[in-house]
Motif scaffolding. Structure first.
Motif, PDB file in Angstrom:
ATOM      1  N   SER A 209       3.414  11.874  13.300  1.00 52.21           N
ATOM      2  CA  SER A 209       2.947  12.096  14.663  1.00 52.21           C
ATOM      3  C   SER A 209       1.503  11.641  14.789  1.00 52.21           C
ATOM      4  N   SER A 210       0.600  12.316  14.088  1.00 48.27           N
ATOM      5  CA  SER A 210      -0.835  12.025  14.242  1.00 48.27           C
ATOM      6  C   SER A 210      -1.212  10.631  13.735  1.00 48.27           C
TER       7      SER A 210
ATOM      8  N   CYS B 108      -6.509  16.944  11.171  1.00 46.32           N
ATOM      9  CA  CYS B 108      -5.231  17.475  10.686  1.00 46.32           C
ATOM     10  C   CYS B 108      -5.386  18.951  10.336  1.00 46.32           C
ATOM     11  N   SER B 109      -4.611  19.792  10.974  1.00 48.91           N
ATOM     12  CA  SER B 109      -4.620  21.214  10.679  1.00 48.91           C
ATOM     13  C   SER B 109      -3.588  21.523   9.603  1.00 48.91           C
TER      14      SER B 109
ATOM     15  N   GLU C 209       4.666  16.210  10.067  1.00 50.06           N
ATOM     16  CA  GLU C 209       4.166  16.124  11.443  1.00 50.06           C
ATOM     17  C   GLU C 209       2.834  15.393  11.491  1.00 50.06           C
ATOM     18  N   THR C 210       1.975  15.666  10.528  1.00 50.51           N
ATOM     19  CA  THR C 210       0.688  14.990  10.466  1.00 50.51           C
ATOM     20  C   THR C 210       0.868  13.484  10.284  1.00 50.51           C
TER      21      THR C 210
ATOM     22  N   ASP D 144      -0.013  22.555  10.590  1.00 45.99           N
ATOM     23  CA  ASP D 144       1.038  21.577  10.855  1.00 45.99           C
ATOM     24  C   ASP D 144       1.670  21.140   9.536  1.00 45.99           C
ATOM     25  N   SER D 145       2.921  20.758   9.590  1.00 40.32           N
ATOM     26  CA  SER D 145       3.576  20.257   8.382  1.00 40.32           C
ATOM     27  C   SER D 145       3.003  18.893   8.013  1.00 40.32           C
TER      28      SER D 145
END
Length: 293
Positions: free
Chosen positions: A283-284, A271-272, A279-280, A275-276
């Motif tokens: 999405s991820s 997880c970066s 979104e993490t 990214d929001s």
């Protein structure tokens, strides 16, 4: 009131729960399928009647067809025990947004656990803060998340893997362990800790939190780099060659961890902080199958 999860995000998360790959076998009532047979309303299968069985469980329609006594069996609903291990070494606090995101993700797993009748413990690895022992109940959600928000970073050269080996036995057998870290340290101790967890039949999920520049630095010129955990210093010239060398070392390091995870049947999500949080999560994490409705 904690600021780690917004009311809007909490409302959206309320539609989800953690997805465990294995059938749950626990000792307390919950909302998940267990290997044990019980008295829930969800039908499992039939078996032949044995003396001493509850006569009310005999299926008389099946008897009418087969002239044999069959007993209905139902799935017993049990809780899932979840342990969230948060890396509190100083590298996690190198930038405020990295430490914030790590605690936010710990809060997300806490919310998904406690609002779905599962049991949770929170272990701040390497922190002077205490662990939060196993607790259960929707009413405990805000209290535990507040505790996570107040968790302190390590004050010295505390290594995540080294401490995790000592704490790997805290999770219950057959439970779910969530490891939140940047995983930038030598992975040997991390691997040893995970093997101890898996020996206790635990499912292990790895959540990596990284700043964009940790994966792909864009520094230029002559710099002095300071190790935030050891205070060691090194003079470097950030030439294109040095950047390529760093990127190769980083890729090799991640390939080692990912290869270990693949061999051990585990998942890792990177997880970066660019990214929001939404979104993490949606999405991820959802795409990995770690969350379900």
């Amino acid at each position: 009131m904690s600021t780690l999860l917004s009311p809007v995000l909490s409302k959206r998360l309320a539609n989800f729960k953690l997805a465990s790959k294995r059938i749950v076998r626990g000792g307390h009532k919950g909302e998940r399928r267990s290997q044990r047979q019980g008295s829930s309303l969800e039908f499992s299968d039939y078996r032949l009647y044995n003396p001493g069985d509850d006569l009310r469980q005999i299926d008389w329609n099946t008897y009418a067809r087969t002239q044999k006594y069959y007993v209905k069996r139902f799935l017993d609903e049990q809780e899932l025990s979840v342990s969230v291990y948060l890396d509190c070494s100083q590298s996690m606090g190198v930038m405020d947004e990295k430490w914030e995101r790590a605690r936010q993700l710990a809060a997300v797993f806490t919310f998904l656990t406690l609002t779905n009748a599962d049991r949770l413990s929170f272990i701040p690895v390497g922190s002077p803060s205490n662990a939060y022992p196993y607790t259960k109940g929707r009413a405990m959600t805000n209290k535990v998340i507040d505790f996570i928000e107040e968790t302190s970073l390590a004050t010295g050269d505390e290594r995540f893997g080294r401490h995790l080996i000592k704490q790997a036995s805290q999770g219950r057998k057959g439970s779910l362990s969530v490891l939140i870290s940047d995983f930038l340290d030598d992975p040997a101790d991390l691997f040893s800790a995970i093997k101890k967890m898996q020996a206790r039949r635990q499912q292990v999920l790895l959540v990596q939190v990284l700043l964009p520049e940790e994966a792909d630095p864009d520094y230029i010129g002559d710099l002095q780099l300071i190790d935030i955990e050891t205070a060691g210093r090194r003079e470097v010239s950030m030439s294109p060659k040095a950047m390529r060398h760093y990127k190769q070392l980083f890729d090799n390091h991640m390939e080692t961890i990912q290869s270990f995870c693949q061999k051990r049947g585990m998942d890792l999500v990177s997880c970066s902080t660019a990214d929001s949080l939404e979104e993490t999560i949606f999405s991820s994490l959802f795409r990995k199958g770690w969350m379900g409705r």
